[in-house]
Design a protein around this motif. Structure first.
Motif, short mmCIF file in Angstrom:
data_model
loop_
_atom_site.label_atom_id
_atom_site.label_comp_id
_atom_site.label_asym_id
_atom_site.label_seq_id
_atom_site.Cartn_x
_atom_site.Cartn_y
_atom_site.Cartn_z
N GLN A 164 -32.10 -2.38 5.38
CA GLN A 164 -33.31 -3.19 5.39
C GLN A 164 -33.08 -4.49 4.62
N ALA A 165 -33.85 -5.49 4.96
CA ALA A 165 -33.77 -6.75 4.24
C ALA A 165 -33.98 -6.52 2.74
N GLY A 166 -33.17 -7.18 1.95
CA GLY A 166 -33.21 -7.00 0.51
C GLY A 166 -32.24 -5.95 -0.01
N GLY A 167 -31.67 -5.19 0.90
CA GLY A 167 -30.74 -4.13 0.52
C GLY A 167 -29.33 -4.64 0.30
N SER A 168 -28.43 -3.69 0.06
CA SER A 168 -27.04 -4.02 -0.25
C SER A 168 -26.08 -3.18 0.58
N LEU A 169 -24.92 -3.75 0.81
CA LEU A 169 -23.80 -3.05 1.41
C LEU A 169 -22.52 -3.52 0.74
N ARG A 170 -21.52 -2.66 0.75
CA ARG A 170 -20.20 -3.04 0.25
C ARG A 170 -19.17 -2.78 1.34
N LEU A 171 -18.57 -3.85 1.80
CA LEU A 171 -17.51 -3.74 2.80
C LEU A 171 -16.16 -3.61 2.11
N SER A 172 -15.29 -2.84 2.74
CA SER A 172 -13.92 -2.69 2.25
C SER A 172 -12.96 -3.03 3.37
N CYS A 173 -11.82 -3.55 3.00
CA CYS A 173 -10.77 -3.86 3.95
C CYS A 173 -9.46 -3.34 3.36
N ALA A 174 -8.95 -2.28 3.95
CA ALA A 174 -7.72 -1.66 3.45
C ALA A 174 -6.53 -2.18 4.24
N ALA A 175 -5.49 -2.54 3.50
CA ALA A 175 -4.29 -3.08 4.12
C ALA A 175 -3.13 -2.10 3.98
N SER A 176 -2.40 -1.96 5.05
CA SER A 176 -1.17 -1.16 4.99
C SER A 176 -0.03 -2.06 4.53
N GLY A 177 1.11 -1.49 4.24
CA GLY A 177 2.25 -2.31 3.86
C GLY A 177 2.34 -2.54 2.37
N ARG A 178 3.44 -3.17 1.97
CA ARG A 178 3.73 -3.33 0.55
C ARG A 178 3.60 -4.75 0.06
N THR A 179 3.14 -5.67 0.90
CA THR A 179 3.13 -7.09 0.53
C THR A 179 1.73 -7.66 0.42
N PHE A 180 0.74 -6.81 0.20
CA PHE A 180 -0.66 -7.26 0.19
C PHE A 180 -0.89 -8.38 -0.80
N SER A 181 -0.27 -8.32 -1.94
CA SER A 181 -0.49 -9.33 -2.97
C SER A 181 0.01 -10.71 -2.56
N SER A 182 0.78 -10.81 -1.51
CA SER A 182 1.25 -12.10 -1.04
C SER A 182 0.32 -12.72 0.00
N TYR A 183 -0.81 -12.06 0.26
CA TYR A 183 -1.75 -12.51 1.28
C TYR A 183 -3.00 -13.12 0.67
N ALA A 184 -3.34 -14.33 1.11
CA ALA A 184 -4.68 -14.86 0.88
C ALA A 184 -5.61 -14.11 1.84
N LYS B 184 -4.42 -1.38 -5.03
CA LYS B 184 -4.94 -0.47 -4.00
C LYS B 184 -4.92 -1.10 -2.62
N ASN B 185 -4.35 -2.31 -2.51
CA ASN B 185 -4.24 -2.98 -1.21
C ASN B 185 -5.59 -3.11 -0.51
N THR B 186 -6.61 -3.50 -1.26
CA THR B 186 -7.94 -3.53 -0.70
C THR B 186 -8.68 -4.80 -1.13
N VAL B 187 -9.43 -5.36 -0.21
CA VAL B 187 -10.34 -6.45 -0.52
C VAL B 187 -11.76 -5.99 -0.21
N PHE B 188 -12.70 -6.44 -1.02
CA PHE B 188 -14.09 -5.98 -0.91
C PHE B 188 -15.03 -7.17 -0.69
N LEU B 189 -16.17 -6.86 -0.11
CA LEU B 189 -17.26 -7.83 -0.02
C LEU B 189 -18.54 -7.10 -0.39
N GLN B 190 -19.03 -7.38 -1.60
CA GLN B 190 -20.30 -6.82 -2.04
C GLN B 190 -21.40 -7.75 -1.56
N MET B 191 -22.32 -7.21 -0.80
CA MET B 191 -23.40 -8.01 -0.21
C MET B 191 -24.74 -7.51 -0.74
#
Length: 127
Positions: free
Chosen positions: A13-33, A76-83
């Motif tokens: 509902q409007a006014g609520g929150s969600l948290r998106l996650s994006c999990a990456a495979s591989g060993r080079t995640f830290s080299s990615y914007a 943890k090879n993960t990027v988040f979006l807290q909304m």
């Protein structure tokens, strides 16, 4: 080759929150914007938020400033979006995107700069 998988979308509902996650495979995640984009029906894909390789720098489209927060956990090879304070106009398919990049502090904000994309996760905000 790194692959991206988003999760965390849903109906809220409007006014609520969600948290998106994006999990990456591989060993080079830290080299990615990394960034989040979104695409609403009948509209072009738009940049939402981006984060540098280090996770220190971030940038947001004006419409989400103060409501959304992007973060990453390189261990943890993960990027988040807290909304938070979601609005009906936030309804869209949300995609995470990545680009292996040399500059530690750079944030890439256009879709053509990215060559790695997730499959997308639907976010629907009801009024």
């Amino acid at each position: 080759q790194v692959q991206l998988v988003e999760s965390g979308g849903g109906l809220v509902q409007a006014g609520g929150s969600l948290r998106l996650s994006c999990a990456a495979s591989g060993r080079t995640f830290s080299s990615y914007a990394m960034s989040w984009f979104r695409q609403a029906p009948g509209k072009e894909r738009e940049f939402v938020a981006g984060i540098s390789r280090s996770g220190i720098e971030s940038y947001y489209v004006d419409s989400v400033k103060g409501r959304f927060t992007i973060s990453r956990d390189n261990a943890k090879n993960t990027v988040f979006l807290q909304m938070n304070s979601l609005k009906p106009e936030d309804t869209a398919v949300y995609y995470c995107a990545g680009k292996q990049y040399y500059a530690l502090a750079a944030i890439l904000t256009t879709s053509r700069e990215y060559d790695l994309w997730g499959q997308g996760t639907q976010v629907t905000v009801s009024s």
